[in-house]
Scaffold this motif. Structure first.
Motif, PDB file in Angstrom:
ATOM      1  N   THR A  93      -1.795  -5.244  -4.937  1.00  0.00           N
ATOM      2  CA  THR A  93      -2.325  -4.933  -3.604  1.00  0.00           C
ATOM      3  C   THR A  93      -3.594  -5.730  -3.342  1.00  0.00           C
ATOM      4  O   THR A  93      -3.781  -6.287  -2.255  1.00  0.00           O
ATOM      5  N   SER A  94      -4.450  -5.824  -4.347  1.00  0.00           N
ATOM      6  CA  SER A  94      -5.687  -6.592  -4.179  1.00  0.00           C
ATOM      7  C   SER A  94      -5.378  -8.079  -3.972  1.00  0.00           C
ATOM      8  O   SER A  94      -6.057  -8.748  -3.194  1.00  0.00           O
ATOM      9  N   THR A 142       2.331   1.688  -3.423  1.00  0.00           N
ATOM     10  CA  THR A 142       1.299   2.202  -4.328  1.00  0.00           C
ATOM     11  C   THR A 142       1.106   3.700  -4.124  1.00  0.00           C
ATOM     12  O   THR A 142       0.962   4.451  -5.097  1.00  0.00           O
ATOM     13  N   CYS A 158      -1.977  -1.697  -8.001  1.00  0.00           N
ATOM     14  CA  CYS A 158      -3.360  -1.826  -7.517  1.00  0.00           C
ATOM     15  C   CYS A 158      -3.802  -3.287  -7.588  1.00  0.00           C
ATOM     16  O   CYS A 158      -4.425  -3.803  -6.656  1.00  0.00           O
ATOM     17  N   VAL A 198       0.853  -1.201   0.000  1.00  0.00           N
ATOM     18  CA  VAL A 198       0.000   0.000   0.000  1.00  0.00           C
ATOM     19  C   VAL A 198       0.886   1.247   0.000  1.00  0.00           C
ATOM     20  O   VAL A 198       0.638   2.200  -0.748  1.00  0.00           O
TER      21      VAL A 198
END
Length: 153
Positions: free
Chosen positions: A143-144, A111, A140, A108
């Protein structure tokens, strides 16, 4: 000529980050620990990671060369350094140490750093800002994937 030299320097640095990160992950994506995790249904096949990171680092190197030519400041170099460290250390934290929650915090943060590049320097680089977009989009997704593993294992 200066642009070409800067692109070469950033290519070396960025691919070094990938190499160090790969070394630190200790065969992580192929380890029994990782392969037995409940992974997100949208997890890309293994080969996609190499293709994605190669493309991302080429684009990011070109972006950084243009940015450094336009704005050769300590702020740019510090932000780049933070990005480098977060990119490298995530591999060790997630794959080597299996610290999924801390890995999520690191990715995070990474990002957000890449988003800062995207937003803070858009006026200086204008359309060339699109060169960092693949990095942001991939982060992104990554991260997911990290979050899915954290919440479903």
């Amino acid at each position: 000529m200066k642009l070409i030299k800067l692109i070469a320097v950033f290519l070396i640095i960025n691919f070094s980050a990938l190499g160090i990160g790969s070394w630190l992950m200790n065969n992580g994506p192929r380890s029994a620990w990782y392969t037995t995790l409940n992974q997100a249904p949208w997890t890309p096949p293994g080969w996609a990671f190499g293709v994605a990171w190669t493309s991302i680092m080429v684009c990011f190197s070109i972006y950084m060369a243009y940015l450094y030519l336009k704005t050769p400041t300590t702020k740019v170099i510090l932000l780049f350094g933070v990005q480098f460290m977060l990119n490298v250390i995530w591999n060790y934290i997630f794959f080597n140490q299996h610290l999924i929650g801390l890995g999520l915090a690191v990715i995070v943060a990474l990002t957000l750093v890449v988003a800062a590049f995207l937003l803070v320097f858009k006026n200086e680089l204008k359309l060339k800002t699109l060169l960092i977009a693949p990095y942001f989009v991939w982060l992104c997704i990554a991260t997911s994937l990290n979050a899915y593993i954290l919440f479903n294992n």
